[in-house]
Design a protein around this motif. Sequence first.
Motif, short mmCIF file in Angstrom:
data_model
loop_
_atom_site.label_atom_id
_atom_site.label_comp_id
_atom_site.label_asym_id
_atom_site.label_seq_id
_atom_site.Cartn_x
_atom_site.Cartn_y
_atom_site.Cartn_z
N ARG A 5 42.54 37.03 45.86
CA ARG A 5 42.63 37.06 44.38
C ARG A 5 41.23 37.04 43.77
NH1 ARG A 5 47.25 33.38 44.90
NH2 ARG A 5 49.15 34.50 44.30
N GLU A 6 40.34 36.22 44.33
CA GLU A 6 38.98 36.12 43.80
C GLU A 6 38.25 37.46 43.90
OE1 GLU A 6 36.89 33.04 45.80
OE2 GLU A 6 37.97 31.41 44.81
N ALA A 7 38.39 38.13 45.04
CA ALA A 7 37.72 39.42 45.23
C ALA A 7 38.23 40.45 44.21
CB ALA A 7 37.93 39.93 46.65
N LEU A 8 39.53 40.46 44.01
CA LEU A 8 40.09 41.40 43.03
C LEU A 8 39.63 41.06 41.62
CD1 LEU A 8 43.69 41.69 44.50
CD2 LEU A 8 42.04 43.56 44.30
N ALA A 9 39.62 39.77 41.30
CA ALA A 9 39.20 39.35 39.96
C ALA A 9 37.76 39.75 39.68
CB ALA A 9 39.38 37.84 39.80
N LEU A 10 36.89 39.63 40.67
CA LEU A 10 35.50 40.02 40.50
C LEU A 10 35.36 41.52 40.25
CD1 LEU A 10 33.81 37.85 43.29
CD2 LEU A 10 33.51 37.60 40.81
N ALA A 11 36.37 42.28 40.70
CA ALA A 11 36.37 43.73 40.47
C ALA A 11 37.15 44.10 39.21
CB ALA A 11 36.95 44.44 41.68
N GLY A 12 37.60 43.08 38.44
CA GLY A 12 38.35 43.34 37.21
C GLY A 12 39.80 43.69 37.46
N LEU A 13 40.35 43.28 38.62
CA LEU A 13 41.72 43.61 38.98
C LEU A 13 42.53 42.33 39.20
CD1 LEU A 13 40.87 46.36 41.64
CD2 LEU A 13 41.65 46.76 39.29
N GLU A 14 43.85 42.49 39.19
CA GLU A 14 44.74 41.38 39.49
C GLU A 14 45.59 41.73 40.70
OE1 GLU A 14 47.16 40.14 36.25
OE2 GLU A 14 45.47 39.62 34.95
N LEU A 15 45.98 40.70 41.45
CA LEU A 15 46.86 40.91 42.59
C LEU A 15 48.29 40.98 42.10
CD1 LEU A 15 47.25 41.11 45.65
CD2 LEU A 15 47.38 38.61 45.73
N ASP A 16 48.92 42.12 42.29
CA ASP A 16 50.32 42.32 41.88
C ASP A 16 51.22 41.45 42.74
OD1 ASP A 16 52.87 43.18 41.31
OD2 ASP A 16 52.40 45.32 41.43
N HIS A 76 35.93 44.26 51.36
CA HIS A 76 35.73 45.42 52.23
C HIS A 76 36.68 46.55 51.85
CE1 HIS A 76 34.42 47.58 55.76
NE2 HIS A 76 35.67 47.66 56.21
N LEU A 77 37.92 46.21 51.52
CA LEU A 77 38.89 47.24 51.10
C LEU A 77 38.48 47.85 49.77
CD1 LEU A 77 42.23 45.47 52.09
CD2 LEU A 77 41.13 47.40 53.25
N LEU A 78 37.99 47.03 48.86
CA LEU A 78 37.55 47.53 47.55
C LEU A 78 36.36 48.48 47.72
CD1 LEU A 78 37.82 44.21 45.50
CD2 LEU A 78 39.21 46.27 45.14
N GLN A 79 35.44 48.11 48.59
CA GLN A 79 34.27 48.97 48.83
C GLN A 79 34.67 50.31 49.43
OE1 GLN A 79 31.86 46.45 51.30
NE2 GLN A 79 31.33 45.05 49.61
N ALA A 80 35.80 50.34 50.14
CA ALA A 80 36.30 51.58 50.72
C ALA A 80 37.12 52.39 49.71
CB ALA A 80 37.14 51.29 51.96
N GLY A 81 37.23 51.90 48.47
CA GLY A 81 37.90 52.65 47.41
C GLY A 81 39.34 52.26 47.15
N HIS A 82 39.82 51.22 47.77
CA HIS A 82 41.22 50.80 47.59
C HIS A 82 41.33 49.79 46.44
CE1 HIS A 82 42.35 52.79 51.33
NE2 HIS A 82 41.26 52.26 51.87
N THR A 83 42.24 50.07 45.52
CA THR A 83 42.46 49.14 44.41
C THR A 83 43.90 48.63 44.37
OG1 THR A 83 42.92 51.01 42.94
CG2 THR A 83 40.66 50.16 42.98
N ARG A 84 44.80 49.32 45.04
CA ARG A 84 46.20 48.88 45.11
C ARG A 84 46.43 48.37 46.53
NH1 ARG A 84 50.62 48.48 42.29
NH2 ARG A 84 52.68 49.09 43.07
#
Length: 355
Positions: free
Chosen positions: A221-232, A192-200
Amino acid sequence: MAKTTPDESVPVRQRGVTMKDVANHAGVSRTAVSFVLSNRENASISEETRARISDAVQELGYRPNAGARALAARRSDWYGIVTEIVTAPFAVDIIKGAQDQAWLDRRFLLIAPSDQADAVGPNDGLEDAATEKLLEQRVEGLLYAATFHRGVHVPESAKEVPTVLINCFDADGKLPSIVPDERAGGRVAVEHLLQAGHTRIGVINLDPDIPAAVGRLEGAREALALAGLELDPELVVSGYATADGGYEAACRILDRYPPADRPTALFCLNDRMAMGAYDAIKERGLTIPGDIAVIGFDNQELISAYLRPKLTTVALPFEKMGALGVQTLAALTAGQPILANQQLVGCPLLERSSV
């Protein structure tokens, strides 16, 4: 206000009315009373006789002996539930869901309180006593419900009847359980956060060793990975599962970075921590959701619906878990197979104003 005299008082029904008393009052045999009260279909008893027996039951205040009936039928229509929820009402919807489902099945719940436990380990004896008392009532099966998702040791006597665990699981891996899908809940929150434009995205975590923290963080972590991102890892801070814990964790995250590098969203792993994060954000002159979006977990309604702005959160499915626990117990008591030893229940997203 006028006082009533003893002669004017409402008559009190006698206790201890027997089936023989009903038979004598109706002028029928005890066998006829037994057939009518047990709804025996093949009994040749006229409607007039049935009506006389029914009237006698009402007039005398006769109640069947549930214990004797349970012994004869080898079933009581009762389920027992051992739970700490009676003294910790956050998860009270588990009882509501179980009670509503039991009523649909024409079953009733006997509720016995247990002690609260913070981790896997022996109880102080109250759970054993509660279980024994329910078994004395000849319950057909037991539910064991906890306020938060964890492993538990169930009293040995509970294994004498079919038993299902709700919002917890058997540390020995023997009894079936109904638990929230923490992993899917964490995933849907971050999606939901990614869909709202948040990546950090910063994460305010619970005690990292409990099932809720492990599952929710893995889902994030899974949601970020599916978007090509990693959890810092620098953006993950653990704290106490309280408003103060959330406040302190949010302060650490927000003060760690200059404004340009600050996270634009916080995923708080419970609503109390989100409430504390609200204070930390507002103290720094930032707005929600304009500067920082916030999402919680649990849907503690007294918090999530009354924060300003109202908190977007992921709900724990307490009521659904209670209902599914009863459905599973009904299958076990009927000798039917169940779907799995552990059933996961989805955690829905509740969109409000903080994202």
